[in-house]
Write an enzyme that holds these catalytic residues in place. Structure first.
Site, PDB file in Angstrom:
ATOM      1  N   ARG A 164       3.041  99.646   7.893  1.00 15.77           N
ATOM      2  CA  ARG A 164       3.817 100.588   7.073  1.00 15.77           C
ATOM      3  C   ARG A 164       3.214 101.981   7.080  1.00 15.77           C
ATOM      4  NH1 ARG A 164       3.533  98.393   0.794  1.00 15.77           N
ATOM      5  NH2 ARG A 164       1.505  99.280   0.372  1.00 15.77           N
ATOM      6  N   LYS A 179      -8.722 102.362  10.475  1.00 22.55           N
ATOM      7  CA  LYS A 179      -9.947 101.644  10.075  1.00 22.55           C
ATOM      8  C   LYS A 179      -9.486 100.409   9.300  1.00 22.55           C
ATOM      9  CE  LYS A 179     -12.656 100.681   7.385  1.00 22.55           C
ATOM     10  NZ  LYS A 179     -12.947  99.269   7.014  1.00 22.55           N
ATOM     11  N   SER A 234      -8.588  99.814  -3.146  1.00 20.27           N
ATOM     12  CA  SER A 234      -8.905  99.832  -4.573  1.00 20.27           C
ATOM     13  C   SER A 234      -8.922 101.259  -5.113  1.00 20.27           C
ATOM     14  CB  SER A 234     -10.266  99.178  -4.800  1.00 20.27           C
ATOM     15  OG  SER A 234     -11.250  99.928  -4.121  1.00 20.27           O
ATOM     16  N   GLU A 255      -2.267 104.300  -1.902  1.00 17.61           N
ATOM     17  CA  GLU A 255      -1.652 103.058  -2.406  1.00 17.61           C
ATOM     18  C   GLU A 255      -2.789 102.241  -3.009  1.00 17.61           C
ATOM     19  OE1 GLU A 255       1.494 102.365  -2.406  1.00 17.61           O
ATOM     20  OE2 GLU A 255       2.352 103.731  -0.942  1.00 17.61           O
ATOM     21  N   ARG A 283       2.446  84.656  -4.484  1.00 18.77           N
ATOM     22  CA  ARG A 283       2.525  85.203  -3.135  1.00 18.77           C
ATOM     23  C   ARG A 283       1.137  85.684  -2.747  1.00 18.77           C
ATOM     24  NH1 ARG A 283       4.818  90.706  -1.888  1.00 18.77           N
ATOM     25  NH2 ARG A 283       4.946  90.791   0.368  1.00 18.77           N
ATOM     26  N   CYS A 289      -1.456  93.557  -4.478  1.00 19.48           N
ATOM     27  CA  CYS A 289      -1.438  94.668  -5.440  1.00 19.48           C
ATOM     28  C   CYS A 289      -0.229  94.565  -6.355  1.00 19.48           C
ATOM     29  CB  CYS A 289      -1.423  95.998  -4.707  1.00 19.48           C
ATOM     30  SG  CYS A 289      -0.094  96.088  -3.508  1.00 19.48           S
ATOM     31  N   GLU A 386      -7.519  93.764 -12.630  1.00 17.92           N
ATOM     32  CA  GLU A 386      -6.731  93.153 -11.565  1.00 17.92           C
ATOM     33  C   GLU A 386      -7.343  91.786 -11.235  1.00 17.92           C
ATOM     34  OE1 GLU A 386      -6.767  95.585  -8.025  1.00 17.92           O
ATOM     35  OE2 GLU A 386      -4.681  95.090  -7.589  1.00 17.92           O
ATOM     36  N   SER A 446       8.898  93.937  -2.382  1.00 16.51           N
ATOM     37  CA  SER A 446       8.526  94.487  -1.071  1.00 16.51           C
ATOM     38  C   SER A 446       9.695  94.428  -0.101  1.00 16.51           C
ATOM     39  CB  SER A 446       7.347  93.699  -0.496  1.00 16.51           C
ATOM     40  OG  SER A 446       6.266  93.758  -1.390  1.00 16.51           O
TER      41      SER A 446
HETATM   42  P1  NAP Z   1     -11.224  98.359  -0.895  1.00 14.23           P
HETATM   43  O1  NAP Z   1     -12.526  97.745  -1.136  1.00 14.23           O
HETATM   44  O2  NAP Z   1     -10.901  99.634  -1.568  1.00 14.23           O
HETATM   45  O3  NAP Z   1     -11.094  98.519   0.696  1.00 14.23           O
HETATM   46  C1  NAP Z   1      -9.949  99.018   1.324  1.00 14.23           C
HETATM   47  C2  NAP Z   1     -10.344  99.644   2.635  1.00 14.23           C
HETATM   48  O4  NAP Z   1     -11.174 100.786   2.395  1.00 14.23           O
HETATM   49  C3  NAP Z   1     -11.159  98.734   3.554  1.00 14.23           C
HETATM   50  O5  NAP Z   1     -10.824  99.004   4.890  1.00 14.23           O
HETATM   51  C4  NAP Z   1     -12.572  99.171   3.242  1.00 14.23           C
HETATM   52  O6  NAP Z   1     -13.505  98.860   4.246  1.00 14.23           O
HETATM   53  C5  NAP Z   1     -12.387 100.653   3.109  1.00 14.23           C
HETATM   54  N1  NAP Z   1     -13.457 101.334   2.379  1.00 14.23           N
HETATM   55  C6  NAP Z   1     -14.313 100.826   1.462  1.00 14.23           C
HETATM   56  N2  NAP Z   1     -15.139 101.800   1.017  1.00 14.23           N
HETATM   57  C7  NAP Z   1     -14.798 102.936   1.674  1.00 14.23           C
HETATM   58  C8  NAP Z   1     -15.282 104.280   1.645  1.00 14.23           C
HETATM   59  N3  NAP Z   1     -16.295 104.675   0.853  1.00 14.23           N
HETATM   60  N4  NAP Z   1     -14.688 105.189   2.469  1.00 14.23           N
HETATM   61  C9  NAP Z   1     -13.672 104.830   3.268  1.00 14.23           C
HETATM   62  N5  NAP Z   1     -13.169 103.582   3.330  1.00 14.23           N
HETATM   63  C10 NAP Z   1     -13.723 102.641   2.538  1.00 14.23           C
HETATM   64  O7  NAP Z   1     -10.031  97.375  -1.261  1.00 14.23           O
HETATM   65  P2  NAP Z   1      -9.832  95.856  -0.824  1.00 14.23           P
HETATM   66  O8  NAP Z   1     -10.719  94.990  -1.639  1.00 14.23           O
HETATM   67  O9  NAP Z   1      -9.915  95.742   0.663  1.00 14.23           O
HETATM   68  O10 NAP Z   1      -8.310  95.645  -1.198  1.00 14.23           O
HETATM   69  C11 NAP Z   1      -7.911  95.238  -2.452  1.00 14.23           C
HETATM   70  C12 NAP Z   1      -7.398  96.417  -3.256  1.00 14.23           C
HETATM   71  O11 NAP Z   1      -6.327  97.043  -2.546  1.00 14.23           O
HETATM   72  C13 NAP Z   1      -6.792  95.980  -4.570  1.00 14.23           C
HETATM   73  O12 NAP Z   1      -7.161  96.857  -5.599  1.00 14.23           O
HETATM   74  C14 NAP Z   1      -5.286  96.083  -4.310  1.00 14.23           C
HETATM   75  O13 NAP Z   1      -4.501  96.268  -5.457  1.00 14.23           O
HETATM   76  C15 NAP Z   1      -5.221  97.250  -3.400  1.00 14.23           C
HETATM   77  N6  NAP Z   1      -3.966  97.239  -2.639  1.00 14.23           N
HETATM   78  C16 NAP Z   1      -3.028  98.177  -2.961  1.00 14.23           C
HETATM   79  C17 NAP Z   1      -1.820  98.176  -2.293  1.00 14.23           C
HETATM   80  C18 NAP Z   1      -0.769  99.183  -2.641  1.00 14.23           C
HETATM   81  O14 NAP Z   1       0.163  99.344  -1.849  1.00 14.23           O
HETATM   82  N7  NAP Z   1      -0.834  99.869  -3.766  1.00 14.23           N
HETATM   83  C19 NAP Z   1      -1.571  97.227  -1.297  1.00 14.23           C
HETATM   84  C20 NAP Z   1      -2.557  96.285  -1.003  1.00 14.23           C
HETATM   85  C21 NAP Z   1      -3.764  96.323  -1.685  1.00 14.23           C
HETATM   86  P3  NAP Z   1     -14.355  97.485   4.149  1.00 14.23           P
HETATM   87  O15 NAP Z   1     -13.382  96.434   4.434  1.00 14.23           O
HETATM   88  O16 NAP Z   1     -15.396  97.630   5.155  1.00 14.23           O
HETATM   89  O17 NAP Z   1     -14.890  97.427   2.747  1.00 14.23           O
END
Ligand code: NAP
Length: 483
Positions: A164, A179, A234, A255, A283, A289, A386, A446
């Site tokens: 997307r 990434k 996050s 997002e 789901r 999220c 969450e 979605s």
């Molecule tokens: P995350 O820890 O924020 O990680 C997301 C992405 O960011 C990963 O690729 C991560 O790499 C990277 N990342 C982490 N620290 C970073 C930094 N300092 N600089 C740049 N990139 C960095 O989130 P997650 O645990 O993967 O995903 C869950 C979260 O995503 C939940 O809060 C969920 O609600 C949210 N989400 C939101 C949506 C929406 O559309 N609103 C959709 C899906 C998920 P690494 O994998 O190496 O840590």
């Protein structure tokens, strides 16, 4: 479990300038259903990210000049290839992410749909022509690609959160560095291979997996050649990226996290609400999220709703995602399972009652039993944080005003679910909830054709729909002198 061919044959390198490269070191990717290692993946470093941006910058002018129809045809072929290979993509996703095969197949379909949708949007990038109201000149507007983008994706939807962003970027004529999440890079690497086969030219799409996201992308965030960052993940990481983006004045799409309320009014069709609740809660194992995070139910129907929901959740089959019949797979890792357990213990410690489930499942992998908590008190953390797991906390309310206040009592604002048969109430509540999306008598919002996104701490920007491509276009205005 032996390693499926879909996993053994997945690419594991860095994809830069249309070529696969090995990094100096690797990081492991594991199967959350067993805790066993699946593959080693190239560990991108800051210099690799810079090389990827070099390739994107070099490819940008020719890509922007490529006819929109051609970009659209590439996206259409990508949709076709994903559709043809849905089974293999789904198995790969299940192995690295955990969700059941049925859920992975649904994600492949949803993810591919962004390519089909944006193949159709690519040829509808239009401007306008108007007379100056004061006379004497004309106003012309045109939309042009933003330029090289950085796309950062989470682990919970390893393909859809990528497509997307990639779909509209390709349609708009932008090049990109992706990434993917460290926990689920294999699906994205397989997708890169497929996109190259569909005709995406070298340098347009580059993928850099890494075990040190912050360090690896920081130089790109500071590079003036980068024009945009689109992030799904996050809220805390989103805030960090916003700070970095401000120094470089990047365009930004965010997002972020959610804390979706699920409101059931006393006039609702309770059986339909329970079915909607199962979809909105379960789901993706609850790791979404847009997962319903908390259930606020009118006092008159709270007991019936809770009992019926518990009955449905108790019968859901928990198991390895690749086993036939599995409905609930493992959580992504031990940390996530332990966090879910902590939130449940906090709630039960404050007086909540587990109607079904309530604990992690013993054995290999990171399983948590589908859980319904009744009588959850106001102070419980699970209502504010969450959950990202298969746990449904239920509380009751009296009036419509109280329901709305409960729904809005959060820093997040991604989606709200509302079940009622009263049209006036449906519209009042849909207008009153502070969210970017509302599921009205449905547990599923979605859709590639819809603008997905949030408000408040859930971020801004929209993905999908006619709105999704605007995130990748700059608007230029030309003042035309006419004698
Ligand atoms: P995350 O820890 O924020 O990680 C997301 C992405 O960011 C990963 O690729 C991560 O790499 C990277 N990342 C982490 N620290 C970073 C930094 N300092 N600089 C740049 N990139 C960095 O989130 P997650 O645990 O993967 O995903 C869950 C979260 O995503 C939940 O809060 C969920 O609600 C949210 N989400 C939101 C949506 C929406 O559309 N609103 C959709 C899906 C998920 P690494 O994998 O190496 O840590």
């Amino acid at each position: 479990m032996s390693t499926p061919q879909a996993v053994a044959s997945a690419p594991t390198g860095l994809f830069i300038g249309g070529e696969w490269r090995d990094a100096e070191t690797t990081f492991p990717v594991e199967d959350p259903g067993t805790g066993q290692q699946l593959r080693e993946v190239s560990d991108g470093q800051p210099a690799d990210a810079e090389a990827a941006l070099d390739a994107a910058v070099q490819a940008q002018p020719a890509w922007a000049a490529t006819p929109a129809r051609e970009r659209g045809e590439i996206l259409r072929r990508s949709w076709q290839l994903m559709t043809d290979r849905a089974d293999e993509l789904a198995l790969l996703m299940t192995m690295e992410m955990g969700k059941s095969l049925a859920e992975s197949k649904a994600e492949v379909t949803y993810a591919a749909e962004f390519f089909r949708w944006f193949s159709e949007e690519a040829v509808r990038i239009e401007g306008r022509y108007a007379a100056n109201p004061a006379g004497g000149s004309r106003l012309l507007t045109m939309k042009q690609p933003v330029g090289p983008c950085l796309l950062i994706t989470p682990w919970n939807f390893p393909l859809a959160m990528g497509t997307r962003k990639i779909g509209p970027a390709i349609a708009a004529g932008c090049t990109m560095v992706v990434k993917p999440a460290q926990l689920t890079p294999l699906s994205m690497l397989r997708l890169a291979e497929l996109l190259a086969e569909a005709g995406v030219p070298p340098g347009v799409l580059n993928v850099v997996p890494s075990s040190s996201a912050g360090k690896t992308v920081a130089p790109l965030m500071a590079d003036p050649r980068l024009r945009k960052v689109s992030f799904t993940g996050s809220t805390p990481v989103g805030k960090t990226l916003m700070e970095q983006a401000s120094a470089n004045l990047l365009r930004v799409s965010m997002e972020l996290g959610g804390n979706a309320p699920f409101l059931v009014f006393d006039d609702a069709d309770i059986d339909a609400a329970v079915e909607g609740a199962v979809i909105a809660k379960m789901r993706n194992n609850g790791e979404s999220c847009v997962a319903a995070n908390r259930f606020h139910v009118a006092a008159a129907v709270a007991e019936e709703f809770t009992a019926k929901l518990a009955d449905r959740m108790a019968t859901m089959k928990v198991g390895h995602g690749a086993e036939p019949g599995t409905e609930v797979g493992p959580l992504i890792d031990a940390d996530q399972r332990d966090k879910v357990a902590e939130l449940v213990e906090d709630a039960t410690g404050r007086g909540a009652r587990a109607v079904t489930g309530g604990s992690a499942v013993d054995g290999d992998g990171y399983f948590f039993a589908p859980t319904v908590l009744a009588d959850v008190p106001d102070g419980a953390r699970i209502l504010r944080e969450e959950v990202f797991g298969p746990v449904a906390p239920v509380t009751s309310f009296g009036s419509e005003e109280e329901a709305l206040a409960l729904a809005n009592g959060t820093e997040f604002g991604l989606v709200a679910y509302v079940f009622t048969r009263d049209l006036g109430r449906a519209l009042r509540v849909a207008e009153g909830v502070e969210t970017g999306m509302v599921g009205l008598n449905t547990g599923l919002v979605s859709n590639a054709a819809a603008p997905f996104g949030g408000v408040k701490a859930s971020g801004f920007g929209r993905e999908g729909g006619a709105e999704g491509i605007a995130e990748y276009l700059n608007l230029k205005y030309v003042a035309l002198a006419v004698d």
